[in-house]
Design an enzyme around this catalytic site. Structure first.
Site, PDB file in Angstrom:
ATOM      1  N   LYS A  94       0.765  -1.207  -0.029  1.00  0.00           N
ATOM      2  CA  LYS A  94      -0.053   0.043  -0.043  1.00  0.00           C
ATOM      3  C   LYS A  94       0.615   1.434  -0.072  1.00  0.00           C
ATOM      4  CE  LYS A  94      -4.447  -1.648   1.716  1.00  0.00           C
ATOM      5  NZ  LYS A  94      -4.515  -2.981   1.910  1.00  0.00           N
ATOM      6  N   GLU A 116     -10.465   6.534   2.501  1.00  0.00           N
ATOM      7  CA  GLU A 116     -11.380   5.423   2.997  1.00  0.00           C
ATOM      8  C   GLU A 116     -10.542   4.235   3.566  1.00  0.00           C
ATOM      9  OE1 GLU A 116     -10.373   5.343  -0.015  1.00  0.00           O
ATOM     10  OE2 GLU A 116      -9.953   3.220  -0.031  1.00  0.00           O
ATOM     11  N   SER A 377       2.016  -9.897  -0.596  1.00  0.00           N
ATOM     12  CA  SER A 377       1.529  -8.428  -0.372  1.00  0.00           C
ATOM     13  C   SER A 377       2.020  -7.870   0.666  1.00  0.00           C
ATOM     14  CB  SER A 377       0.166  -8.296  -0.821  1.00  0.00           C
ATOM     15  OG  SER A 377      -0.726  -9.144  -0.207  1.00  0.00           O
TER      16      SER A 377
HETATM   17  C1  LIG Z   1      -5.013  -4.215   1.319  1.00  0.00           C
HETATM   18  C2  LIG Z   1      -4.339  -5.242   1.258  1.00  0.00           C
HETATM   19  C3  LIG Z   1      -4.896  -6.070   0.278  1.00  0.00           C
HETATM   20  C4  LIG Z   1      -5.881  -6.171  -0.699  1.00  0.00           C
HETATM   21  O1  LIG Z   1      -6.008  -4.870  -1.368  1.00  0.00           O
HETATM   22  P1  LIG Z   1      -5.636  -4.764  -2.905  1.00  0.00           P
HETATM   23  O2  LIG Z   1      -5.783  -3.607  -3.655  1.00  0.00           O
HETATM   24  O3  LIG Z   1      -6.455  -5.957  -3.544  1.00  0.00           O
HETATM   25  O4  LIG Z   1      -4.151  -5.381  -3.229  1.00  0.00           O
HETATM   26  C5  LIG Z   1      -3.739  -7.338  -0.105  1.00  0.00           C
HETATM   27  N1  LIG Z   1      -2.970  -7.428   0.742  1.00  0.00           N
HETATM   28  C6  LIG Z   1      -2.570  -6.742   1.964  1.00  0.00           C
HETATM   29  C7  LIG Z   1      -1.270  -7.068   2.498  1.00  0.00           C
HETATM   30  C8  LIG Z   1      -3.153  -5.471   2.188  1.00  0.00           C
HETATM   31  O5  LIG Z   1      -2.870  -4.631   3.010  1.00  0.00           O
END
Ligand SMILES: *Cc1c(COP(=O)(O)O)cnc(C)c1O
Length: 392
Positions: A94, A116, A377
């Protein structure tokens, strides 16, 4: 079919095939047009790109490594490479989006961010960027979510942001988006809406994908270095709104790698949704037969958005990417598998990607010895308490 699909500039109408667009009230049109113009200019400006690259390196810690997961690979009979977004400052992808939008806010001469947030992660990221850039920051969060995620509410306040609980509708993420849009219309002269995923009206899905494409572009080159010039057979990422997946896919869409997005089974817009309009975009959405938006259900708060970014709808319909699901219990198993085989505790969201991958490998749906890039992620610290309760 799939050979012609590219992830390009969707042009002024912001459409990816039949999806995307700008379904907004007249009062929001000038704000979206101004933002589109500012982003086009900044993105084409080498000085802006250099400033952003410097921040991604010196503040966020990029490039993140690609780690070869030897013991996991052995357990699954495939060769797994992990793109380590968990190692960034704040612990997820993010940060890539908020640094870009924060810098753009300065570029536009604005002094205030609204955002948001559902689980609070994008709120914390936005508050982080606002502190870094000296911007005022207001985060809209459904009242139900503020109660579920008190630690993140505290983090945002510690970073100097104001958290406004949203009491309309279901008092969750979808209502927080509406409230942030409403604030933005009224304050657009000095405020930027820092949207958290590849969703919403044009230019957000395109802009956020571009800001996250650093993930896929780095990973493609890193994979080629590891794989002797080849691309992985398979590229996998989890999908909430779809920003880490879109950023990852952007690096591989023109290669021969197969692309797989993994949704939470209880929030699967591609699996169980139908096309409709929400938050200014046309995309696959969870809705009932009268078009009422349904609540998504998942142990992972980051994946319980009832829709999916419009470009994913397009990639899915054209067949260039495939969208699959993982259930909560598969996700808990996968989280433990990665922790024990690699010493990496993943966030619940990317544990969905691994849950599908592990299941598919065990069922023989992935040829033995295949090479797979999976985007990790985010890190699991934020979810430790949830997981602890579920495993007891
Ligand atoms: C917010 C988040 C997601 C989901 O958001 P996407 O926009 O689909 O990438 C996935 N993994 C993590 C670690 C997050 O913080």
């Amino acid at each position: 079919m799939s050979e012609t699909v590219r992830m390009t500039d969707p042009g002024p109408d912001g459409r990816f095939g039949d999806f995307g667009g700008r379904y907004i009230p007249e009062s929001l049109v000038p704000a979206c047009l101004e933002l589109e113009q500012a982003f086009r200019k900044a993105w084409a400006d080498p000085a802006f790109r250099t400033r952003l690259d410097d921040l991604l390196r010196d503040y966020a810690g990029r490039p993140t490594p690609v780690t070869e997961a030897h013991r996991l690979s052995e357990a699954l009979g495939i060769r797994v490479l992990l793109k380590r977004e968990d190692l960034t400052h704040t612990g997820s992808h993010k940060i890539n989006n908020v640094l870009g939008q924060g810098l753009l806010t300065l570029e536009m001469g604005k002094t205030r961010l609204v955002a948001e947030t559902g689980a609070g992660q994008h709120g914390v990221a936005s508050a982080t960027a606002a502190a870094l850039f000296g911007l005022e920051c207001v985060v809209y969060m459904g009242e139900v979510d503020t109660e579920r995620q008190q630690l993140n509410v505290f983090r945002m306040r510690l970073l100097g942001a104001e958290v406004r609980p949203v009491r309309s509708g279901s008092r969750t993420l979808k209502d927080a988006v509406n409230e942030a849009l409403r604030d933005w219309v009224a304050t657009v002269e000095h405020t930027h809406y820092c949207l958290g995923s590849v969703m919403g009206p044009h230019p957000f899905p395109w802009m956020v994908r571009e800001l996250q494409s650093v993930v896929g572009n780095e990973a493609r080159e890193q994979c080629r270095a590891i794989l002797g010039g080849s691309d992985p057979d398979l590229v996998v990422a989890c999908v909430g709104g779809g920003s880490n997946a879109a950023g990852t896919f952007a690096g591989f869409v023109e290669t021969r790698s197969a692309l797989v997005g993994v949704e939470a089974a209880g929030g699967s817009a591609m699996g169980r949704g139908i096309p409709g309009v929400l938050h200014g975009m046309r995309s696959y959405l969870l809705q009932d037969e009268w078009g009422q938006i349904l609540e998504a259900q998942s142990i992972s708060a980051g994946l319980d958005y009832p829709g999916i970014g419009p470009e994913h709808s397009y990639l899915g319909e054209t067949g260039r990417a495939r969208y699959v699901q993982a259930t909560d219990s598969e996700v808990l198993d996968a989280l433990q598998l990665l922790s024990r085989t690699e010493g990496i505790i993943p966030a619940l969201e990317p544990a969905h990607a691994l849950a599908w991958l592990a299941g598919a490998a065990r069922r023989g749906e992935i040829e033995a010895g295949s090479t797979v890039l999976m985007t990790l992620s985010g890190r699991g610290d934020k979810d430790a308490e949830t997981v602890m309760e579920l495993l007891q």
